[in-house]
Design a protein around this motif. Structure first.
Motif, PDB file in Angstrom:
ATOM      1  N   ALA A  97       1.906   1.620  -3.574  1.00 16.77           N
ATOM      2  CA  ALA A  97       0.935   1.247  -4.602  1.00 16.77           C
ATOM      3  C   ALA A  97       0.677   2.378  -5.593  1.00 16.77           C
ATOM      4  O   ALA A  97       0.575   2.145  -6.806  1.00 16.77           O
ATOM      5  CB  ALA A  97      -0.375   0.811  -3.947  1.00 16.77           C
ATOM      6  N   SER A  98       0.561   3.606  -5.095  1.00 14.12           N
ATOM      7  CA  SER A  98       0.270   4.735  -5.983  1.00 14.12           C
ATOM      8  C   SER A  98       1.376   4.915  -7.022  1.00 14.12           C
ATOM      9  O   SER A  98       1.117   5.102  -8.212  1.00 14.12           O
ATOM     10  CB  SER A  98       0.087   6.015  -5.160  1.00 14.12           C
ATOM     11  N   SER A 111      -7.382  -5.659  -8.424  1.00 14.05           N
ATOM     12  CA  SER A 111      -6.468  -6.224  -7.432  1.00 14.05           C
ATOM     13  C   SER A 111      -6.596  -5.536  -6.081  1.00 14.05           C
ATOM     14  O   SER A 111      -6.544  -6.204  -5.035  1.00 14.05           O
ATOM     15  CB  SER A 111      -5.023  -6.124  -7.935  1.00 14.05           C
ATOM     16  N   THR A 112      -6.739  -4.209  -6.060  1.00 12.24           N
ATOM     17  CA  THR A 112      -6.807  -3.509  -4.778  1.00 12.24           C
ATOM     18  C   THR A 112      -8.126  -3.801  -4.051  1.00 12.24           C
ATOM     19  O   THR A 112      -8.146  -3.925  -2.821  1.00 12.24           O
ATOM     20  CB  THR A 112      -6.621  -1.996  -4.962  1.00 12.24           C
ATOM     21  N   VAL A 167      -8.131  -0.454  -1.082  1.00 15.12           N
ATOM     22  CA  VAL A 167      -7.892  -1.498  -0.079  1.00 15.12           C
ATOM     23  C   VAL A 167      -8.576  -1.123   1.235  1.00 15.12           C
ATOM     24  O   VAL A 167      -9.302  -1.923   1.837  1.00 15.12           O
ATOM     25  CB  VAL A 167      -6.377  -1.694   0.147  1.00 15.12           C
ATOM     26  N   PRO A 170      -5.700  -2.288 -12.192  1.00 17.49           N
ATOM     27  CA  PRO A 170      -5.248  -2.446 -10.804  1.00 17.49           C
ATOM     28  C   PRO A 170      -6.375  -2.337  -9.776  1.00 17.49           C
ATOM     29  O   PRO A 170      -6.231  -2.835  -8.657  1.00 17.49           O
ATOM     30  CB  PRO A 170      -4.241  -1.293 -10.635  1.00 17.49           C
ATOM     31  N   LEU A 178      -7.710  -7.290  -2.721  1.00 16.53           N
ATOM     32  CA  LEU A 178      -6.843  -7.254  -1.545  1.00 16.53           C
ATOM     33  C   LEU A 178      -7.590  -6.707  -0.329  1.00 16.53           C
ATOM     34  O   LEU A 178      -7.395  -7.184   0.803  1.00 16.53           O
ATOM     35  CB  LEU A 178      -5.614  -6.397  -1.841  1.00 16.53           C
ATOM     36  N   ILE A 187       0.835  -1.205   0.000  1.00 17.94           N
ATOM     37  CA  ILE A 187       0.000   0.000   0.000  1.00 17.94           C
ATOM     38  C   ILE A 187       0.867   1.251   0.000  1.00 17.94           C
ATOM     39  O   ILE A 187       0.547   2.252  -0.657  1.00 17.94           O
ATOM     40  CB  ILE A 187      -0.958  -0.012   1.207  1.00 17.94           C
ATOM     41  N   ALA A 191      -5.295   2.935  -5.127  1.00 19.44           N
ATOM     42  CA  ALA A 191      -4.560   2.336  -4.016  1.00 19.44           C
ATOM     43  C   ALA A 191      -5.391   2.354  -2.732  1.00 19.44           C
ATOM     44  O   ALA A 191      -5.368   1.406  -1.943  1.00 19.44           O
ATOM     45  CB  ALA A 191      -3.244   3.080  -3.802  1.00 19.44           C
TER      46      ALA A 191
END
Length: 489
Positions: A274-275, A346-347, A297, A343, A350, A271, A294
């Motif tokens: 992530a950005s 995925s975030t 999450v 993405p 997560l 995290i 990001a």
């Protein structure tokens, strides 16, 4: 007619004020992250061209701020993290020894004092007093906030053990994350309207509200324990707590700690970068858009925490959920490393596994340690977690291998970072498998439903309540469920 403290309404009132303990401190903690441009901005701007950080990124316009270097800015977070890792162990022991009320007053006061000194430091910009004052404020704030979470968890465990334990832990997490999310949405706008100094004092005001919540929850806890007849019994147990009791913490506890550490080693370091990762790999994302992706999450965990808590309270299977969420996290880092799937997928994914991990792992600790040593156990777990995260951040920094935040990092370096995240997740799976095997051999406490756990738990089990076995005579009840036996004796 039952006493008020025996009713569900009473414990949920306790929970509400307990959740409010950390709402303000989590808001306050993330203020520097939102106002990074202002913290590192120029002390003055020629002709007052720009003030309060209203210039858009990339325009080259002057941003007026505190004049910190990147190293000084990052030191604010380093001091907080390492202070937390060192202080929480002793804080947990003190809470066990002196009680929840002592802890909740002391550590909520430290958050107020730390945020006050931090805000006061902003009035000394351009002087040699700025950095020492702000670092002192962050040190005191870190000492209070991390330890306050331990008290919060201890109070939650006492009032909800054998009941809605995972739901209660999920709600406390949700309130903390709500503070972080609101800070992200509100602080920049408030700063542009009223300036840096008033923004920091606003964070201090929210910490004061947390201190008022501490007074309230302390009073409710004291009245409730007296009504249940447990006040004297808990104090008697607390007097027996010793530092040497750490040696009596069970194998299941240490496996839980390792499972928590390895899981969070794959979450928080990701995290943090992530950005930057999203901007480097997916070229069509702006800085603001990458930050929103990001942040999904935390957004997911905020939305799901309560629901996941209810589910786990109903079906139990905490050990299975801990292992399952680790297994389901593996594809996330594989997708990020080796595919160009958006993405956000995925975030969010997560965030879902993070919600299940938080609701299954942390509420399992009260099930494998006695109430009298719960603060020490929580402190140790938090310390190991933060040391692991700190070391993982250092390793990730070496893998990425750049000192410039503006330089584009090659994709192969990001892939190596994701492989490191995968390695931590695999270690988490291994420890969680061993945890489930050991738990099954010792009665399967972690994988029982809440009602079955409350009905069947054996307070004389050596692995579960090592301190209680030292008593000459009989065990001391440690939860509201035991009030009837106290009243009858």
């Amino acid at each position: 007619m039952g006493k008020p403290a025996e009713k569900a309404f009473y414990r949920f009132v306790v929970l509400f004020f307990n959740c409010m303990l950390t709402f303000g401190s989590y808001f306050c903690f993330d203020i520097p992250s939102v106002l990074q441009d202002q913290f590192q901005g120029n002390l003055t701007c020629p002709n007052a061209t720009v003030q309060n950080g209203t210039a858009p990124n990339g325009t080259g316009a002057c941003v007026e701020g505190l004049g910190m270097t990147p190293q000084e800015y990052n030191l604010l977070y380093a001091v907080y993290a390492w202070t937390n890792a060192l202080v929480v162990i002793m804080a947990g022991f003190l809470i066990d020894k002196l009680g929840n009320r002592f802890g909740v007053f002391l550590f909520s006061f430290l958050t107020v004092l730390g945020s006050t000194i931090f805000a006061l430091g902003s009035h000394f910009k351009g002087t040699s007093y700025l950095l020492p004052l702000m670092l002192t404020g962050r040190l005191l704030f870190g000492s209070g906030n991390g330890s306050l979470t331990i008290v919060q968890n201890r109070i939650t465990a006492f009032w909800f053990k054998g009941k809605e334990l995972a739901l209660a832990f999920g709600l406390t997490l949700a309130f903390s994350r709500l503070g972080s999310v609101l800070n992200f949405f509100c602080t920049q706008r408030f700063e542009s309207e009223y300036g840096m100094q008033w923004t920091l004092w606003g964070g201090t005001f929210l910490c004061v509200l947390g201190f008022l919540a501490a007074i309230t929850v302390s009073a409710l806890d004291k009245v409730g324990m007296r009504q249940l007849g447990l006040d004297g019994a808990i104090q008697e147990e607390s007097r027996k707590v010793r530092v040497q009791d750490i040696r009596k913490l069970s194998l299941r506890y240490w496996l839980l700690v390792l499972t928590i550490m390895f899981f969070y080693n794959g979450i928080f370091p990701f995290i943090a970068d992530a950005s930057k990762f999203i901007q480097d790999k997916y070229s069509d994302y702006s800085q603001k858009e990458a930050a929103y992706v990001a942040g999904a999450v935390y957004d997911s965990s905020l939305v799901l925490s309560a629901t996941v808590g209810i589910l786990i309270d109903y079906v139990g299977l905490r050990g299975v959920f801990a292992m399952g969420c680790a297994v389901l996290t593996l594809p996330v880092f594989a997708l990020l490393a080796f595919t160009f799937v958006p993405p956000l997928v995925s975030t969010i994914w997560l965030g879902v596994t993070y919600s299940f991990a938080a609701a299954s792992m942390w509420p399992s600790i009260p099930l494998v340690v006695p109430q009298a040593t719960l603060g020490t156990a929580m402190g140790l777990a938090t310390s190991v977690q933060m040391i692991g995260i700190g070391l993982s951040n250092l390793i990730v920094g070496q893998i990425l291998g750049t000192k410039s935040s503006d330089a584009k990092i090659p994709l192969w370096r990001w892939q190596r970072m994701m492989v490191f995240m995968l390695a931590n997740t695999i270690c988490c799976i291994m420890t969680s498998v061993v945890l489930n095997v050991v738990d099954h051999r010792q009665g399967g406490t972690l994988n029982k439903t809440t009602k079955r756990t409350a009905a069947q738990e054996d307070p004389s089990a050596a692995d579960r309540d090592p301190l209680l076995n030292e008593q000459e005579g009989q065990g001391v009840p440690t939860s509201p469920d035991s009030s009837s036996s106290i009243n009858r004796s």
